[in-house]
Structures are given as C-alpha cells and as structure tokens.
Design an enzyme around this catalytic site. Sequence first.
Site, PDB file in Angstrom:
ATOM      1  N   ARG A   1       0.393   2.112  -3.277  1.00 56.31           N
ATOM      2  CA  ARG A   1       0.304   1.334  -2.049  1.00 56.31           C
ATOM      3  C   ARG A   1       1.320   1.863  -1.057  1.00 56.31           C
ATOM      4  O   ARG A   1       2.274   2.537  -1.420  1.00 56.31           O
ATOM      5  CB  ARG A   1       0.493  -0.160  -2.310  1.00 56.31           C
ATOM      6  CG  ARG A   1       1.828  -0.560  -2.879  1.00 56.31           C
ATOM      7  CD  ARG A   1       1.804  -1.999  -3.377  1.00 56.31           C
ATOM      8  NE  ARG A   1       1.681  -2.972  -2.305  1.00 56.31           N
ATOM      9  CZ  ARG A   1       0.672  -3.833  -2.202  1.00 56.31           C
ATOM     10  NH1 ARG A   1      -0.283  -3.846  -3.092  1.00 56.31           N
ATOM     11  NH2 ARG A   1       0.642  -4.709  -1.220  1.00 56.31           N
TER      12      ARG A   1
ATOM     13  N   GLU B   1      -9.130  -9.744   0.740  1.00 56.65           N
ATOM     14  CA  GLU B   1      -9.292 -11.174   0.574  1.00 56.65           C
ATOM     15  C   GLU B   1      -8.985 -11.800   1.935  1.00 56.65           C
ATOM     16  O   GLU B   1      -7.941 -11.515   2.525  1.00 56.65           O
ATOM     17  CB  GLU B   1      -8.308 -11.716  -0.479  1.00 56.65           C
ATOM     18  CG  GLU B   1      -8.469 -13.209  -0.640  1.00 56.65           C
ATOM     19  CD  GLU B   1      -7.563 -13.829  -1.707  1.00 56.65           C
ATOM     20  OE1 GLU B   1      -6.765 -13.096  -2.324  1.00 56.65           O
ATOM     21  OE2 GLU B   1      -7.677 -15.053  -1.886  1.00 56.65           O
TER      22      GLU B   1
ATOM     23  N   LYS C   1       0.994  -9.802   2.341  1.00 54.83           N
ATOM     24  CA  LYS C   1       0.444 -10.914   3.110  1.00 54.83           C
ATOM     25  C   LYS C   1       1.235 -12.192   2.896  1.00 54.83           C
ATOM     26  O   LYS C   1       1.423 -12.972   3.815  1.00 54.83           O
ATOM     27  CB  LYS C   1      -1.023 -11.118   2.722  1.00 54.83           C
ATOM     28  CG  LYS C   1      -1.953 -10.204   3.487  1.00 54.83           C
ATOM     29  CD  LYS C   1      -3.396 -10.600   3.313  1.00 54.83           C
ATOM     30  CE  LYS C   1      -3.906 -10.071   2.002  1.00 54.83           C
ATOM     31  NZ  LYS C   1      -5.362 -10.160   1.870  1.00 54.83           N
TER      32      LYS C   1
HETATM   33  P1  ATP Z   1      -0.963  -8.113  -0.156  1.00 56.95           P
HETATM   34  O1  ATP Z   1      -0.244  -7.553  -1.337  1.00 56.95           O
HETATM   35  O2  ATP Z   1      -0.389  -7.766   1.157  1.00 56.95           O
HETATM   36  O3  ATP Z   1      -1.282  -9.570  -0.299  1.00 56.95           O
HETATM   37  P2  ATP Z   1      -3.495  -7.530  -1.152  1.00 56.95           P
HETATM   38  O4  ATP Z   1      -3.578  -6.349  -2.032  1.00 56.95           O
HETATM   39  O5  ATP Z   1      -3.480  -8.853  -1.800  1.00 56.95           O
HETATM   40  O6  ATP Z   1      -2.322  -7.343  -0.148  1.00 56.95           O
HETATM   41  P3  ATP Z   1      -6.160  -7.456  -0.300  1.00 56.95           P
HETATM   42  O7  ATP Z   1      -6.749  -8.244   0.789  1.00 56.95           O
HETATM   43  O8  ATP Z   1      -6.517  -7.797  -1.685  1.00 56.95           O
HETATM   44  O9  ATP Z   1      -4.614  -7.537  -0.087  1.00 56.95           O
HETATM   45  O10 ATP Z   1      -6.320  -5.914  -0.039  1.00 56.95           O
HETATM   46  C1  ATP Z   1      -7.497  -5.273   0.324  1.00 56.95           C
HETATM   47  C2  ATP Z   1      -7.379  -3.821  -0.048  1.00 56.95           C
HETATM   48  O11 ATP Z   1      -6.271  -3.228   0.606  1.00 56.95           O
HETATM   49  C3  ATP Z   1      -7.150  -3.672  -1.529  1.00 56.95           C
HETATM   50  O12 ATP Z   1      -7.968  -2.634  -2.015  1.00 56.95           O
HETATM   51  C4  ATP Z   1      -5.697  -3.321  -1.626  1.00 56.95           C
HETATM   52  O13 ATP Z   1      -5.433  -2.531  -2.753  1.00 56.95           O
HETATM   53  C5  ATP Z   1      -5.445  -2.583  -0.316  1.00 56.95           C
HETATM   54  N1  ATP Z   1      -4.038  -2.706   0.061  1.00 56.95           N
HETATM   55  C6  ATP Z   1      -3.334  -3.845   0.228  1.00 56.95           C
HETATM   56  N2  ATP Z   1      -2.047  -3.572   0.510  1.00 56.95           N
HETATM   57  C7  ATP Z   1      -1.935  -2.226   0.534  1.00 56.95           C
HETATM   58  C8  ATP Z   1      -0.860  -1.324   0.761  1.00 56.95           C
HETATM   59  N3  ATP Z   1       0.376  -1.741   1.033  1.00 56.95           N
HETATM   60  N4  ATP Z   1      -1.120   0.005   0.702  1.00 56.95           N
HETATM   61  C9  ATP Z   1      -2.360   0.449   0.438  1.00 56.95           C
HETATM   62  N5  ATP Z   1      -3.412  -0.338   0.211  1.00 56.95           N
HETATM   63  C10 ATP Z   1      -3.215  -1.672   0.247  1.00 56.95           C
HETATM   64 MG    MG Z   2      -4.937  -9.167  -3.278  1.00 59.01          MG
END
Ligand code: ATP
Ligand code: MG
Length: 576
Positions: A270, A46, A280
């Site tokens: 994760r 996102e 984020k």
């Molecule tokens: P955050 O929790 O930091 O806001 P998010 O999951 O909301 O991260 P996205 O932009 O939705 O962030 O993530 C894009 C991709 O990266 C998704 O498939 C998500 O599952 C993966 N991702 C995000 N954080 C991690 C992590 N700590 N380890 C592995 N994959 C991750």
């Molecule tokens: Mg997300």
Amino acid sequence: MDTRDTACPPTDSAPVQPKDFIRLIVEEDNRTGRWDGRVHTRFPPEPNGYLHLGHAKSICLNFGLAREYGGKCNLRFDDTNPLKESDEYVQSIQRDVTWMGFNWDGMYYASDYFEQLYQFAEQLILKGKAYVDSQTAEEIRTARGTLTEPGVNSPWRDRSVEENLDLFRRMRAGEFPDGAHVLRAKIDMAHPNIVMRDPTMYRIRHTPHHRTGNAWCIYPLYDYTHCISDSLEGITHSLCTLEFENNRALYDWVLDELDAYHPQQTEFARLNLTYTVLSKRRLIQLVEEGHVDGWDDPRLPTLSGVRRRGVPAAALRSFCEKIGLARCDNMVDIALLDHCIREELNATAPRAMAVLKPLKVTITNYPEEQVEWFDFPWHPEKPEMGTRPLPFSRTLWIEQDDFREDAPRKWFRLAPGKEVRLRYAYYITCTEVVKDDAGNVVELKCTYDPETKGGWSKDGRKVKGTLHWLSAAHAKTAEARLYDRLFLEENPMDKKRHGKEFLECLNPESLHILPSIFIEPALAEAAPGFVCQFERLAYFCVDTRHSAPGAPVFNRTATLKDSWAKTERAGLAGEG
Ligand code: ATP
Ligand code: MG
C-alpha cells in the site's frame, strides 16, 4: 504460479522499472493463455469514506492495467457493512475515479449479490462446510487462539446440516436479535493461519442498508463476499494490498469449495506517505472531530482535498507511475508528490501577477496621470497560450521580500541605490526609503529609465534582479490561503518513535490566511478551479467553495521550491 519470490527493491520510490511484478504476471498469463488472453480487474472500495491518495495508487493500477492490455476494469462498491456506508460516499467515489481520468466498464455493488451470496452459503452448509455458531463475539474471539496456540472448537461446531440450515434460514427471516448467531466456515481451528480458523461469514444486523433497505437483516463479511463478487464478475487479476496476504487462503478456499470460477489474488504494497495519514478511519476522525474543514479540506490527502487545492489529476497519475509497485511496505517522501505537481503545473499553468505582501513604490519621475499597457505572455514557453495587457502607472505594489535596506553583497533585488527590472516594463532605481514612526519601511521612492521600455536597456546595461509588480490603481484584492503539511511528524502513526498520539502531531500552522493580497485585474474573474502560477511565488488555484464572483479565494497548490528535484539530481532519490 508463486508470485512471492522476487526480492523487494529498496523502496517504492526507486526509479521506475520498465515492468513491475504485476505487469510481468499479466504478460506471463497472456503468454500462457491462462485467462484466454483476458485482463479483467476491478477497483473495490468500501463506500465508508472518501478516497485518498492510497486509493489513487490502486485506481491507476487497476484501471491502468485494463487500459494497457486492452482489458476491462469494474468499479465495485464493497458495501457489506450498512452501519458505516452511505450514498454520499458512493457518489464521491464515482466523482473521484472519473476525475482521475478513468472510466469503468461495469459498475457493481456487492449488495447486488446478496441473494446469490446467500444461496452459496446454503450450499456450503449442505456440504457440511459451514455451521451456525451461537457463541458470543467475545467467546469466538477468545476461542480463536493465537499465533502460537491453536484455537478451540465451538460447542456448536457439530450441529447437523438440517439444524444449521434451519437456523440460517431463521437468521435471514429476522427471528433472532443482533449477535445471537453467526454463520462460520468449517475449516480448521488449529490452522496455522488464523484467518482459516472457522472465519465468520454472516452476522445478524438489524440495520437498513443504503441500497437494499430493509430487505436483509443478515450481512455477509468482507472475505466471503469479495472472492465471490470477483468470481461472479469474471475478474482475472484480483489485486489488493499486502494486509490481505493471509486472507488469500480463505479467498481460495471459498471458491474451491463452491467449485466456482477462480480469479488469482495478488498483493502489492500500500502507499504510505510522509507527513500525512492514509487511512479512512483516521481521515474520518479528522473530519468528524473538526480538525479540518470537511472531506475536501485542501490539507487532506483525500482526492477531493487535493483536487480542491488545485492538484491536476495528471500529476497524481505521474506520481503513481513514479512510485511503482513493490511487494514490501515502505514510506514514500511527500516531496516526490510535490515534485510531480510542480512538474505538471510548470508545463501547463498560466503565469499571473500577484503581490502577497505589498510594499508601495512611487516612481517619482513618471507622469501622474499616465498609464501604459505592457503585453504579458500567459506562459513563457508557450506562445500559443497568448498574452494579456497589464497596466503600468506611477504608483505600484511590489513584494516586501523583494526589498532589503541592508542588502548583503549578493542581493540582486531592490535596495537603496540599486537598479532592478520590473518584469516586461522598465528598469527602476531606489532613491529613497520612507518609514513610519515605528521605523517600518512603508514606501519606496524610485526613478525609472524611459529608455528601458519593455524591460530591456537600449545601451546594453544589465541588471540581475527582475521583480513582479502591479499597478496600485488597477490591482484587485483577493484572499490567499497558504497551506503547509498537516502533520509535523514524518509518520504521525509511529507513536513508538515520537511518543505522541497522531492528533498531537497536527501542525498548528498548516493553514495561514492572507486576507488581502493584490492580483492582476483579469484574475478577479477567474473561475473556481482555475490554476495558475503567481510569478516568482507559487502555484495557486481559485477555491471552489469560498470564492464569489469578483472575490476569489486562492489556495496555494504548491510552492516553487523543489527539494525533490535537488535530491534526485544529487543521485540520492529513492535512498531514504
Ligand atoms: P483504509 O485502510 O484507508 O480504510 P481500505 O483498504 O479499507 O482503506 P477500501 O475502500 O477497502 O479501503 O479500498 C479500496 C481499494 O483500494 C482496495 O483494493 C485497497 O487495497 C486499495 N487501497 C486502500 N488504501 C490503499 C493504499 N494506501 N495504497 C494502495 N492501495 C490502497
Ligand atoms: Mg477496507
């Protein structure tokens, strides 16, 4: 295929398994022809912040799989919430993925599908599988129930198809204010999985979108959007992190109800890393509240931050390979990341001379005006990297830490009466210690042995210590920034354990500036981004933001001491 019955290995940081569970799934699918031999993944961030090390894990997995199995990987911006998203983030994400060493096959935006998503929603309404709810957000929340209690049906749940269609069209046309109605899936308010209790699919937001402008005032929610985007792109393996495990039921429900092409969602753990935060939301807070110096602050775990610190992408790829993939959450020791950085830089980074905390040395028996040039290799094990000449003269800088007046028995560096080697130059012996009025050592007088030219004694006399040094008249100055962990607690988010808010765990000494260090002449012109090892000290990188031609600022990328390698040698790696 049920993918959840494999036992969890003790930790993500266990030695790399030959094949992780996701690769086993892909190979099984290829064997059975489930996707006609296709492998098509996507990385779906996102654009509401900068990418961090957790995303690196997802990038390496999704793009890596496509590369390994001759498949494809899309970059898809999951941009359904106009309040938090922006083009700045879209651009930074593209930069980061490219820097990680991957190319996307297609670049898409969920917002590209807004019209299709809308049409699918009408289909669900026509099927009696979606309805317009006019409760407030608060009422919807309370009526959802709990893990132990079922939810309560909305009073609007039984609206007719015609009424639903009419209201939904008028939502799109902008007839209602934010919050007046939502579109919900009609599933089951008593479903044991709370995600399935008539989840919201659309809400009204009179907010312009960074790509669609004012075209829309209703926006689809993540769960509804994500599965349809995957489906439209012909994704085969939809890989996401474990917190989406409960959402898989909804992913499957939407695509089944629409009778659409149906990728397989699979979850993995994760990445969590000690002494930092990978969320984020938290990173935005650190940046916006000014606890750090922007998204690319070298102390941050953002990809732009570690890049600015001098970390090569290859080190991150090797880190992601080493941590492997598991199905249960755990914490990876940040020492493993440092180990991967050192391993990469040890092999690739040129060696250079710098003195961080200078102490003056005068070679009393060396002629006043004389200068000799010694050849220094850029890398001791890589002659192909070449050499450069460094000047030697009567007045030198050495490191304060390389001298001790009251040296212990096993002190191999300089001390009164002791002889050491100045790297590639001469043996010197300390003959006098000069102090200021306060008793601080301000200068050492030494003699050199002309028979040790190049740093080797003709009579076979050995010395244990070898010091780095610079000729005072030729050295240039620079600024060095020494970075330490951003947080003092292993898990800043674990308030139960340490009783502090995560901001209270910030390390007040995470940045230490040395305004004036000495560097060898060639380094003064090094380009921003140039990474080298200051011999015997640490790896450093020329900062891309604060350096000016002739006045570089050096970021410490990594120290030389490797606590992880020791743990690993002792056979303890991965046990805690
Ligand atoms: P955050 O929790 O930091 O806001 P998010 O999951 O909301 O991260 P996205 O932009 O939705 O962030 O993530 C894009 C991709 O990266 C998704 O498939 C998500 O599952 C993966 N991702 C995000 N954080 C991690 C992590 N700590 N380890 C592995 N994959 C991750
Ligand atoms: Mg997300």
